[in-house]
Motif scaffolding. Structure first.
Motif, PDB file in Angstrom:
ATOM      1  N   GLU A   1       0.970  -1.307  -0.039  1.00  0.00           N
ATOM      2  CA  GLU A   1       0.090   0.027  -0.198  1.00  0.00           C
ATOM      3  C   GLU A   1       0.926   1.330   0.014  1.00  0.00           C
ATOM      4  O   GLU A   1       0.586   2.253  -0.677  1.00  0.00           O
ATOM      5  CB  GLU A   1      -0.823   0.151   1.346  1.00  0.00           C
ATOM      6  N   TYR A   2       2.235   1.216   0.799  1.00  0.00           N
ATOM      7  CA  TYR A   2       2.980   2.344   0.802  1.00  0.00           C
ATOM      8  C   TYR A   2       3.301   2.723  -0.531  1.00  0.00           C
ATOM      9  O   TYR A   2       3.454   3.872  -1.154  1.00  0.00           O
ATOM     10  CB  TYR A   2       4.066   2.235   1.770  1.00  0.00           C
ATOM     11  N   PHE A   3       3.816   1.806  -1.341  1.00  0.00           N
ATOM     12  CA  PHE A   3       4.399   1.942  -2.679  1.00  0.00           C
ATOM     13  C   PHE A   3       3.475   1.601  -3.896  1.00  0.00           C
ATOM     14  O   PHE A   3       3.606   1.844  -4.904  1.00  0.00           O
ATOM     15  CB  PHE A   3       5.643   0.986  -2.682  1.00  0.00           C
ATOM     16  N   ASP A   4       2.265   1.486  -3.487  1.00  0.00           N
ATOM     17  CA  ASP A   4       1.059   1.680  -4.450  1.00  0.00           C
ATOM     18  C   ASP A   4       1.400   0.380  -5.475  1.00  0.00           C
ATOM     19  O   ASP A   4       1.370   0.541  -6.795  1.00  0.00           O
ATOM     20  CB  ASP A   4       0.943   2.715  -5.008  1.00  0.00           C
ATOM     21  N   ILE A   5       1.692  -0.716  -4.894  1.00  0.00           N
ATOM     22  CA  ILE A   5       2.016  -1.896  -5.909  1.00  0.00           C
ATOM     23  C   ILE A   5       1.028  -3.100  -5.242  1.00  0.00           C
ATOM     24  O   ILE A   5       0.583  -2.909  -4.405  1.00  0.00           O
ATOM     25  CB  ILE A   5       3.364  -2.367  -5.788  1.00  0.00           C
ATOM     26  N   ASP A   6       1.140  -4.345  -6.225  1.00  0.00           N
ATOM     27  CA  ASP A   6       0.205  -5.321  -5.752  1.00  0.00           C
ATOM     28  C   ASP A   6       0.726  -5.906  -4.479  1.00  0.00           C
ATOM     29  O   ASP A   6       2.174  -6.269  -4.635  1.00  0.00           O
ATOM     30  CB  ASP A   6       0.328  -6.323  -6.892  1.00  0.00           C
ATOM     31  N   PRO A   7       0.000  -6.207  -3.529  1.00  0.00           N
ATOM     32  CA  PRO A   7       0.499  -7.012  -2.378  1.00  0.00           C
ATOM     33  C   PRO A   7       1.162  -8.565  -2.584  1.00  0.00           C
ATOM     34  O   PRO A   7       2.046  -9.008  -2.048  1.00  0.00           O
ATOM     35  CB  PRO A   7      -0.620  -7.290  -1.378  1.00  0.00           C
ATOM     36  N   THR A   8       0.721  -9.059  -3.699  1.00  0.00           N
ATOM     37  CA  THR A   8       0.997 -10.305  -4.083  1.00  0.00           C
ATOM     38  C   THR A   8       2.735 -10.284  -4.653  1.00  0.00           C
ATOM     39  O   THR A   8       3.350 -11.324  -4.336  1.00  0.00           O
ATOM     40  CB  THR A   8       0.451 -10.972  -5.193  1.00  0.00           C
ATOM     41  N   LEU A   9       3.206  -9.126  -5.381  1.00  0.00           N
ATOM     42  CA  LEU A   9       4.372  -8.951  -5.554  1.00  0.00           C
ATOM     43  C   LEU A   9       5.321  -8.703  -4.423  1.00  0.00           C
ATOM     44  O   LEU A   9       6.529  -9.458  -4.349  1.00  0.00           O
ATOM     45  CB  LEU A   9       4.600  -7.773  -6.595  1.00  0.00           C
ATOM     46  N   VAL A  10       4.986  -8.114  -3.476  1.00  0.00           N
ATOM     47  CA  VAL A  10       5.547  -7.939  -2.127  1.00  0.00           C
ATOM     48  C   VAL A  10       5.731  -9.372  -1.698  1.00  0.00           C
ATOM     49  O   VAL A  10       7.038  -9.580  -1.135  1.00  0.00           O
ATOM     50  CB  VAL A  10       4.791  -6.926  -1.266  1.00  0.00           C
ATOM     51  N   ARG A  11       4.620 -10.084  -1.457  1.00  0.00           N
ATOM     52  CA  ARG A  11       4.701 -11.402  -0.628  1.00  0.00           C
ATOM     53  C   ARG A  11       5.896 -12.368  -1.560  1.00  0.00           C
ATOM     54  O   ARG A  11       6.488 -13.261  -0.855  1.00  0.00           O
ATOM     55  CB  ARG A  11       3.434 -12.081  -0.669  1.00  0.00           C
ATOM     56  N   LEU A  12       5.727 -12.151  -2.878  1.00  0.00           N
ATOM     57  CA  LEU A  12       6.530 -13.267  -3.566  1.00  0.00           C
ATOM     58  C   LEU A  12       8.148 -12.798  -3.096  1.00  0.00           C
ATOM     59  O   LEU A  12       9.045 -13.661  -3.047  1.00  0.00           O
ATOM     60  CB  LEU A  12       6.300 -13.215  -5.075  1.00  0.00           C
ATOM     61  N   GLY A  13       8.410 -11.363  -3.111  1.00  0.00           N
ATOM     62  CA  GLY A  13       9.782 -10.860  -2.788  1.00  0.00           C
ATOM     63  C   GLY A  13      10.159 -11.494  -1.289  1.00  0.00           C
ATOM     64  O   GLY A  13      11.357 -11.963  -1.279  1.00  0.00           O
ATOM     65  N   TRP A  14       9.385 -11.658  -0.386  1.00  0.00           N
ATOM     66  CA  TRP A  14       9.815 -12.006   0.934  1.00  0.00           C
ATOM     67  C   TRP A  14       9.906 -13.619   0.829  1.00  0.00           C
ATOM     68  O   TRP A  14      10.829 -14.108   1.377  1.00  0.00           O
ATOM     69  CB  TRP A  14       8.411 -11.942   2.001  1.00  0.00           C
ATOM     70  N   VAL A  15       9.167 -14.352  -0.092  1.00  0.00           N
ATOM     71  CA  VAL A  15       9.334 -15.765  -0.236  1.00  0.00           C
ATOM     72  C   VAL A  15      10.751 -15.941  -0.830  1.00  0.00           C
ATOM     73  O   VAL A  15      11.437 -16.835  -0.368  1.00  0.00           O
ATOM     74  CB  VAL A  15       8.213 -16.668  -1.075  1.00  0.00           C
ATOM     75  N   LEU A  16      10.920 -15.170  -1.830  1.00  0.00           N
ATOM     76  CA  LEU A  16      12.423 -15.322  -2.297  1.00  0.00           C
ATOM     77  C   LEU A  16      13.417 -15.144  -1.435  1.00  0.00           C
ATOM     78  O   LEU A  16      14.426 -15.879  -1.630  1.00  0.00           O
ATOM     79  CB  LEU A  16      12.517 -14.317  -3.568  1.00  0.00           C
ATOM     80  N   LEU A  17      13.334 -14.071  -0.630  1.00  0.00           N
ATOM     81  CA  LEU A  17      14.470 -13.830   0.503  1.00  0.00           C
ATOM     82  C   LEU A  17      14.601 -14.747   1.304  1.00  0.00           C
ATOM     83  O   LEU A  17      15.725 -15.067   1.649  1.00  0.00           O
ATOM     84  CB  LEU A  17      14.168 -12.281   0.990  1.00  0.00           C
ATOM     85  N   SER A  18      13.257 -15.345   1.725  1.00  0.00           N
ATOM     86  CA  SER A  18      13.396 -16.685   2.811  1.00  0.00           C
ATOM     87  C   SER A  18      14.080 -17.779   2.121  1.00  0.00           C
ATOM     88  O   SER A  18      14.795 -18.573   3.100  1.00  0.00           O
ATOM     89  CB  SER A  18      11.791 -16.859   2.938  1.00  0.00           C
TER      90      SER A  18
END
Length: 65
Positions: A24-41
């Motif tokens: 919401e802060y960067f005005d993008i889809d939350p799914t993209l952020v979640r995928l980024g967290w998974v990749l970092l994990s």
């Protein structure tokens, strides 16, 4: 002048609402952020540590209002 504020989302949350709040802060889809967290994990657990730290540091939406 009032700027944007980063907070954990209460309406679009999966675990703690960190990814949805960042999206919401960067005005993008939350799914993209979640995928980024998974990749970092998968790259040495740095995503899990970052998520826990973010969940502790970033306030919830209700505490900002």
């Amino acid at each position: 002048m009032k700027g944007k504020k980063l907070y954990r989302s209460e309406s679009n949350r999966m675990l703690c609402g960190v990814c949805a709040g960042i999206a919401e802060y960067f005005d993008i889809d939350p799914t993209l952020v979640r995928l980024g967290w998974v990749l970092l994990s998968f790259l040495g657990f740095s995503g899990i540590i970052a998520y826990v730290i973010a969940a502790i540091i970033i306030p919830t939406q209700s505490t900002l209002q």
